[in-house]
Scaffold this motif. Sequence first.
Motif, PDB file in Angstrom:
ATOM      1  N   MET A 112       0.824  -1.190   0.000  1.00 25.66           N
ATOM      2  CA  MET A 112       0.000   0.000   0.000  1.00 25.66           C
ATOM      3  C   MET A 112       0.868   1.253   0.000  1.00 25.66           C
ATOM      4  O   MET A 112       0.522   2.222  -0.636  1.00 25.66           O
ATOM      5  CB  MET A 112      -0.906  -0.049   1.241  1.00 25.66           C
ATOM      6  N   ARG A 113       1.984   1.187   0.702  1.00 20.89           N
ATOM      7  CA  ARG A 113       2.871   2.350   0.759  1.00 20.89           C
ATOM      8  C   ARG A 113       3.477   2.629  -0.615  1.00 20.89           C
ATOM      9  O   ARG A 113       3.631   3.791  -1.006  1.00 20.89           O
ATOM     10  CB  ARG A 113       3.958   2.118   1.791  1.00 20.89           C
ATOM     11  N   LYS A 114       3.813   1.555  -1.372  1.00 24.29           N
ATOM     12  CA  LYS A 114       4.362   1.738  -2.718  1.00 24.29           C
ATOM     13  C   LYS A 114       3.386   2.492  -3.609  1.00 24.29           C
ATOM     14  O   LYS A 114       3.781   3.378  -4.359  1.00 24.29           O
ATOM     15  CB  LYS A 114       4.655   0.388  -3.369  1.00 24.29           C
ATOM     16  N   ILE A 115       2.124   2.112  -3.507  1.00 24.44           N
ATOM     17  CA  ILE A 115       1.098   2.765  -4.331  1.00 24.44           C
ATOM     18  C   ILE A 115       1.038   4.251  -3.999  1.00 24.44           C
ATOM     19  O   ILE A 115       0.994   5.089  -4.898  1.00 24.44           O
ATOM     20  CB  ILE A 115      -0.270   2.090  -4.127  1.00 24.44           C
ATOM     21  N   PHE A 116       1.044   4.571  -2.713  1.00 18.98           N
ATOM     22  CA  PHE A 116       0.986   5.968  -2.305  1.00 18.98           C
ATOM     23  C   PHE A 116       2.184   6.746  -2.835  1.00 18.98           C
ATOM     24  O   PHE A 116       2.040   7.853  -3.348  1.00 18.98           O
ATOM     25  CB  PHE A 116       0.913   6.081  -0.779  1.00 18.98           C
ATOM     26  N   VAL A 117       3.365   6.165  -2.724  1.00 17.85           N
ATOM     27  CA  VAL A 117       4.578   6.827  -3.195  1.00 17.85           C
ATOM     28  C   VAL A 117       4.512   7.037  -4.701  1.00 17.85           C
ATOM     29  O   VAL A 117       4.856   8.107  -5.208  1.00 17.85           O
ATOM     30  CB  VAL A 117       5.837   6.025  -2.797  1.00 17.85           C
ATOM     31  N   LEU A 118       4.069   6.024  -5.434  1.00 19.23           N
ATOM     32  CA  LEU A 118       3.976   6.143  -6.892  1.00 19.23           C
ATOM     33  C   LEU A 118       2.952   7.201  -7.311  1.00 19.23           C
ATOM     34  O   LEU A 118       3.198   7.984  -8.230  1.00 19.23           O
ATOM     35  CB  LEU A 118       3.629   4.795  -7.515  1.00 19.23           C
ATOM     36  N   VAL A 119       1.824   7.223  -6.634  1.00 17.18           N
ATOM     37  CA  VAL A 119       0.800   8.226  -6.951  1.00 17.18           C
ATOM     38  C   VAL A 119       1.311   9.622  -6.632  1.00 17.18           C
ATOM     39  O   VAL A 119       1.110  10.562  -7.410  1.00 17.18           O
ATOM     40  CB  VAL A 119      -0.517   7.921  -6.218  1.00 17.18           C
ATOM     41  N   ALA A 120       2.001   9.773  -5.514  1.00 18.59           N
ATOM     42  CA  ALA A 120       2.556  11.080  -5.148  1.00 18.59           C
ATOM     43  C   ALA A 120       3.596  11.534  -6.166  1.00 18.59           C
ATOM     44  O   ALA A 120       3.625  12.705  -6.564  1.00 18.59           O
ATOM     45  CB  ALA A 120       3.163  11.025  -3.752  1.00 18.59           C
TER      46      ALA A 120
END
Length: 45
Positions: free
Chosen positions: A1-9
Motif C-alpha cells: 500500500m505504501r508503494k502505491i501511495f509513493v507512486l501516486v505522489a
Amino acid sequence: MRKIFVLVAAAAALTTAACNTVEGVGRDTQAAGSAVSGAAQDAKN
C-alpha cells in the motif's frame, strides 16, 4: 500500500511540474497510469 501511495505522489508531482502543454499533460497522464498499473501488478503478485 505504501508503494502505491509513493507512486501516486510521484506521478502527481510530475504532472504538476510538466503540464506546460496539452502534449505534456497526455504524457504525464500516461506515466501516472503506468505507475498505477505497475503498482496494481505488484500488489496482485
